[in-house]
Design a protein around this motif. Sequence first.
Motif, PDB file in Angstrom:
ATOM      1  N   CYS A 231      35.985  40.148  37.757  1.00 33.27           N
ATOM      2  CA  CYS A 231      36.184  40.464  39.177  1.00 33.27           C
ATOM      3  C   CYS A 231      36.284  41.962  39.374  1.00 33.27           C
ATOM      4  O   CYS A 231      36.395  42.730  38.422  1.00 33.27           O
ATOM      5  CB  CYS A 231      37.432  39.770  39.724  1.00 33.27           C
TER       6      CYS A 231
ATOM      7  N   SER B 232      34.456  38.145  42.773  1.00 34.82           N
ATOM      8  CA  SER B 232      34.521  37.609  41.417  1.00 34.82           C
ATOM      9  C   SER B 232      33.127  37.132  41.041  1.00 34.82           C
ATOM     10  O   SER B 232      32.296  36.853  41.915  1.00 34.82           O
ATOM     11  CB  SER B 232      35.529  36.458  41.323  1.00 34.82           C
TER      12      SER B 232
ATOM     13  N   ASN C  63      56.382  36.667  43.066  1.00 32.89           N
ATOM     14  CA  ASN C  63      55.572  36.094  44.139  1.00 32.89           C
ATOM     15  C   ASN C  63      55.765  36.807  45.477  1.00 32.89           C
ATOM     16  O   ASN C  63      55.013  36.547  46.419  1.00 32.89           O
ATOM     17  CB  ASN C  63      55.900  34.606  44.310  1.00 32.89           C
TER      18      ASN C  63
ATOM     19  N   GLY D 111      52.775  42.863  38.636  1.00 33.47           N
ATOM     20  CA  GLY D 111      52.126  42.081  37.599  1.00 33.47           C
ATOM     21  C   GLY D 111      53.037  41.869  36.395  1.00 33.47           C
ATOM     22  O   GLY D 111      53.943  42.656  36.146  1.00 33.47           O
TER      23      GLY D 111
ATOM     24  N   LEU E  53      48.966  43.059  40.522  1.00 34.29           N
ATOM     25  CA  LEU E  53      47.899  42.129  40.856  1.00 34.29           C
ATOM     26  C   LEU E  53      47.550  42.385  42.317  1.00 34.29           C
ATOM     27  O   LEU E  53      48.419  42.312  43.194  1.00 34.29           O
ATOM     28  CB  LEU E  53      48.340  40.679  40.674  1.00 34.29           C
TER      29      LEU E  53
ATOM     30  N   ILE F 192      45.488  40.924  45.225  1.00 36.50           N
ATOM     31  CA  ILE F 192      44.927  39.597  45.501  1.00 36.50           C
ATOM     32  C   ILE F 192      44.404  39.512  46.930  1.00 36.50           C
ATOM     33  O   ILE F 192      45.062  39.956  47.868  1.00 36.50           O
ATOM     34  CB  ILE F 192      45.996  38.508  45.283  1.00 36.50           C
TER      35      ILE F 192
ATOM     36  N   ASP G 227      42.541  36.616  49.683  1.00 37.09           N
ATOM     37  CA  ASP G 227      42.236  35.213  49.960  1.00 37.09           C
ATOM     38  C   ASP G 227      41.569  35.097  51.319  1.00 37.09           C
ATOM     39  O   ASP G 227      41.814  35.907  52.221  1.00 37.09           O
ATOM     40  CB  ASP G 227      43.511  34.361  49.977  1.00 37.09           C
TER      41      ASP G 227
ATOM     42  N   HIS H  73      39.189  33.201  46.629  1.00 39.96           N
ATOM     43  CA  HIS H  73      40.367  33.810  46.002  1.00 39.96           C
ATOM     44  C   HIS H  73      39.905  34.771  44.919  1.00 39.96           C
ATOM     45  O   HIS H  73      39.106  34.407  44.050  1.00 39.96           O
ATOM     46  CB  HIS H  73      41.261  32.728  45.392  1.00 39.96           C
TER      47      HIS H  73
ATOM     48  N   SER I 225      41.690  37.787  42.325  1.00 35.12           N
ATOM     49  CA  SER I 225      42.900  38.451  41.840  1.00 35.12           C
ATOM     50  C   SER I 225      42.497  39.520  40.829  1.00 35.12           C
ATOM     51  O   SER I 225      41.958  39.201  39.763  1.00 35.12           O
ATOM     52  CB  SER I 225      43.839  37.432  41.186  1.00 35.12           C
TER      53      SER I 225
ATOM     54  N   SER J  55      43.559  42.520  38.375  1.00 37.65           N
ATOM     55  CA  SER J  55      44.643  43.145  37.615  1.00 37.65           C
ATOM     56  C   SER J  55      44.433  44.653  37.599  1.00 37.65           C
ATOM     57  O   SER J  55      43.334  45.126  37.275  1.00 37.65           O
ATOM     58  CB  SER J  55      44.637  42.585  36.183  1.00 37.65           C
TER      59      SER J  55
END
Length: 211
Positions: free
Chosen positions: A18, A38, A88, A125, A131, A133, A135, A158, A160, A162
Motif C-alpha cells: 500500500c 493498496s 484504537n 502504531g 498507522l 488509515i 476508509d 480500507h 492502512s 504503516s
Amino acid sequence: MAEEYNNNQIIRKDAKGCFVESLNDFFEVGKMHLVFASYDVNLPSGQRQTNNIHIFIGVDELQEICRKLGCGELQYMLKQQRQSGDYNKPLLEWLGGTSAEKLAQRGRSRTDGKSLSRTAKLLAGKKSDFLFIADSGPGEQNAQGLIVPRFSGRPENHVSVSMTWDSLSELFLLTKENYQAWLSAKYLKDMMVQQAEQKQQQGSQYQRNVG
C-alpha cells in the motif's frame, strides 16, 4: 509500481502492499489531496490496485498539523497514547465525503442511495510509530452537512499505511512547502496580470486623450 505514478504527485510513502501520496491538484480550492491505495503484485499489470480512497484536508488544518509536528505536541500525544495502551483512539481524525445529492448530479449515485463517506485517522502504531488509515463506504449527511460514516466498522475500501515519525513528517511538511510555493507563484502571477491590465488601461486612456 510505475503505473501508479501521478504527475501531480508531491510525495509518496510506501508500506507493504500500500501507499499514501500527496497531490497538488486541489491547492486552488485550499485543499491538501491525499490518495490512499493498496495493491496486489500478483494481479496483471494495470489491474493491481485493490483499494483507492481520496482524502481532502483544508490547508488551515495542514498548517495546524505541521505546527503539532514542529513544536513536539504530536510527539507528546503519541507518547501519552502509548502509555494509556489505547491504540484504537485516533491522534488525528478527518471526516468527509460526497452527499447523495452531489453523487446524483454527477451521475454516480450509489445503489443504496446513500452518501459516500470518506474518513482518515492517524493512530499510534504498535510495530511502527503510526498507522495512517483511510476508509470509505456508505454514509449519511447530518444537519451540519457533514457526511457521517454508516459502515459499522466494515468499510467498502480500507487502506492502512504503516509510517515512521520521519515519513509522516515528510508527507505533511513537504506538502506545506509546496503549497506555500504555489501560493507565492499565484500571488506573483495575479500581480503581473493586474499590472498588465493597468498598463493596457493607461494606454487606452492615452489614446483617447490624444485622439
